[in-house]
Design an enzyme around this catalytic site. Structure first.
Site, PDB file in Angstrom:
ATOM      1  CG  ASN A   1      12.747  23.099  55.497  1.00  0.00           C
ATOM      2  OD1 ASN A   1      12.915  22.369  54.506  1.00  0.00           O
ATOM      3  ND2 ASN A   1      13.111  22.495  56.484  1.00  0.00           N
TER       4      ASN A   1
ATOM      5  CB  SER B   1       1.935  25.402  57.041  1.00  0.00           C
ATOM      6  OG  SER B   1       1.910  25.407  57.962  1.00  0.00           O
TER       7      SER B   1
ATOM      8  CB  THR C   1     -16.172  19.526  61.875  1.00  0.00           C
ATOM      9  OG1 THR C   1     -16.749  18.280  61.632  1.00  0.00           O
ATOM     10  CG2 THR C   1     -16.786  20.296  61.515  1.00  0.00           C
TER      11      THR C   1
ATOM     12  CB  CYS D   1      25.248  18.434  68.345  1.00  0.00           C
ATOM     13  SG  CYS D   1      26.403  18.486  69.405  1.00  0.00           S
TER      14      CYS D   1
HETATM   15  N1  PLP Z   1       7.951  21.894  54.353  1.00  0.00           N
HETATM   16  C1  PLP Z   1       8.379  22.494  55.304  1.00  0.00           C
HETATM   17  C2  PLP Z   1       9.854  23.351  53.867  1.00  0.00           C
HETATM   18  C3  PLP Z   1       8.928  23.246  56.154  1.00  0.00           C
HETATM   19  O1  PLP Z   1       9.641  23.818  56.173  1.00  0.00           O
HETATM   20  C4  PLP Z   1       7.919  22.558  57.055  1.00  0.00           C
HETATM   21  C5  PLP Z   1       7.717  22.952  58.371  1.00  0.00           C
HETATM   22  O2  PLP Z   1       9.187  23.647  59.009  1.00  0.00           O
HETATM   23  C6  PLP Z   1       7.047  21.605  56.988  1.00  0.00           C
HETATM   24  C7  PLP Z   1       6.567  21.236  55.284  1.00  0.00           C
HETATM   25  C8  PLP Z   1       6.102  21.113  58.096  1.00  0.00           C
HETATM   26  O3  PLP Z   1       4.950  21.993  57.199  1.00  0.00           O
HETATM   27  P1  PLP Z   1       3.768  21.587  58.921  1.00  0.00           P
HETATM   28  O4  PLP Z   1       4.260  22.222  60.450  1.00  0.00           O
HETATM   29  O5  PLP Z   1       2.662  22.767  58.529  1.00  0.00           O
HETATM   30  O6  PLP Z   1       3.089  19.936  58.642  1.00  0.00           O
END
Ligand code: PLP
Length: 371
Positions: free
Chosen positions: A136, A183, A221, A311
């Site tokens: 990410n 997600s 639910t 920072c």
């Molecule tokens: N894993 C990665 C690689 C992500 O970039 C993120 C969110 O930025 C997550 C997990 C967490 O996802 P969620 O916001 O659906 O909990």
């Protein structure tokens, strides 16, 4: 949110008001569409509908995996994770396997070192392994297919956090991994909804107890409107991906990167030599100044960017991803992260480049006065 996903959400809140667990007709109607959505996601991923569990997002999905492993693996089992996993994976593992989490190293380009993994696996076997599909922070694509194959051959359960992959690249084949998380808000769906793909025939030990929803794997639910909206978004993204939409966008990202390096001397792309997602750029800026200054100034130009470090009071703490890649705190303190979306155009990347050049002049001047 994608307009189609928003419409699907509104439509569902009006049409499917019943509780999917209720036996009456309006309940059963909601259950039916939930099941259809499960089948559609299963087809996209390449698994059985029964392998899909709806969750509130990828943080929950990751926690559910480690919760399950905590209850099903031997008491002394180690879990091996890449050192660059998202905090939700790292923290979920640490909480359930204290002192038994082993971090797999990455190369200076930010790719999990398959050679090292293979070598270590010859001497020792973990109880389970987790490696993300794409990072990410850097966008670097991970060798999840190779790691999965090695795990499968050694009969080690494998979890792939595919949050950054699903909806940006084709999801076909991901289901070969035992567990996969995704997600909705990463691909134009609503926030607060996601999924966990589980291995067929394995009874997931539920992290959330209560009613017997999701076949006893996740109580509560179901978020019918959220799920339908998520699947609508994913359907649309998959069509765009199949039509080559990612290829064009990658060329815009590449153009931005080569011009950034040429026009802002001293800048450098993180993971420049390896395949990366089309939407993510992590770059070192020329001036070794606190990056918050860049963030604030770019915000005024309309760009919401992130840094490679936290920072505060002038002292930087490098991101764990950059640290794992071997960046010293001072270098990580020069990193800015840019993420585009499907709607981002070539002109937007060029406008960002222009903004960076303008901010660089101001920040550069401030830095030389400070010296
Ligand atoms: N894993 C990665 C690689 C992500 O970039 C993120 C969110 O930025 C997550 C997990 C967490 O996802 P969620 O916001 O659906 O909990």
């Amino acid at each position: 949110m994608l307009p189609g996903a928003r419409e699907a959400w509104i439509d569902a809140t009006e049409k499917f008001i019943g509780n999917p667990s209720s036996p009456h007709r309006i309940g059963q109607r909601a259950d039916r569409v939930l099941q259809e959505a499960r089948e559609e996601l299963a087809t996209i991923l390449g698994c059985d509908a029964g392998d899909i569990v709806w969750t509130s997002g990828a943080t929950e999905s990751a926690n559910a995996v480690f919760h399950h492993w905590e209850r099903t693996l031997p008491a002394d089992a180690e879990v091996w994770l890449s050192a660059i996993e998202h905090p939700c994976v790292l923290a979920a593992a640490e909480a359930r396997f204290p002192g038994r989490v082993v971090l797999l190293p990455v190369t200076p380009d930010g790719v999990v070192d398959v050679g090292r993994f293979t070598e270590v696996l010859r001497h020792k076997a973990p109880g389970a392994v987790a490696v993300m599909a794409a990072n990410n922070e850097t966008g670097v694509i991970q060798p999840w297919r190779e790691i999965r194959e090695l795990c499968s051959a050694a009969r080690i359960p494998f979890f792939c956090d595919a949050v950054q992959w699903v909806g940006k690249l084709s999801s076909r084949g991901l289901a070969a991994c035992d567990f996969v998380s995704g997600s909705a808000h990463k691909f134009g769906g609503p926030r607060g909804v996601g999924f966990l793909k589980c291995p067929s025939g394995v009874k997931l030990s539920p992290m959330i107890s209560g009613g017997g929803q999701e076949d006893g794997r996740r109580a509560g639910t179901e978020n019918v409107a959220g799920v339908l909206s998520m699947i609508s978004a994913l359907r649309e993204r998959e069509v765009t991906i199949a039509a080559g939409g990612a290829v064009e966008r990658e060329s815009w990202r590449r153009e931005f990167e080569s011009r950034l390096i040429a026009e802002l001397p001293g800048s450098e792309i993180v993971g420049a030599k390896v395949p990366r997602l089309w939407n993510t750029v992590s770059a070192l800026m020329p001036e070794a100044d606190c990056q918050q200054r860049w963030v604030v100034k770019l915000d005024r130009f309309g760009f919401a960017v992130s840094t490679g470090s936290a920072c505060s009071s002038g002292r930087e703490k490098a991101s764990h991803v950059l640290s794992a890649m071997g960046y010293a705190p001072a270098a990580a303190g020069r990193v800015l992260r840019f993420s585009s979306g499907w709607e981002t155009k070539r002109e937007d990347w060029l406008a960002l480049l222009d903004g960076l050049k303008q901010v660089s002049e101001v920040v550069g001047r401030a830095a030389s006065v400070a010296k």
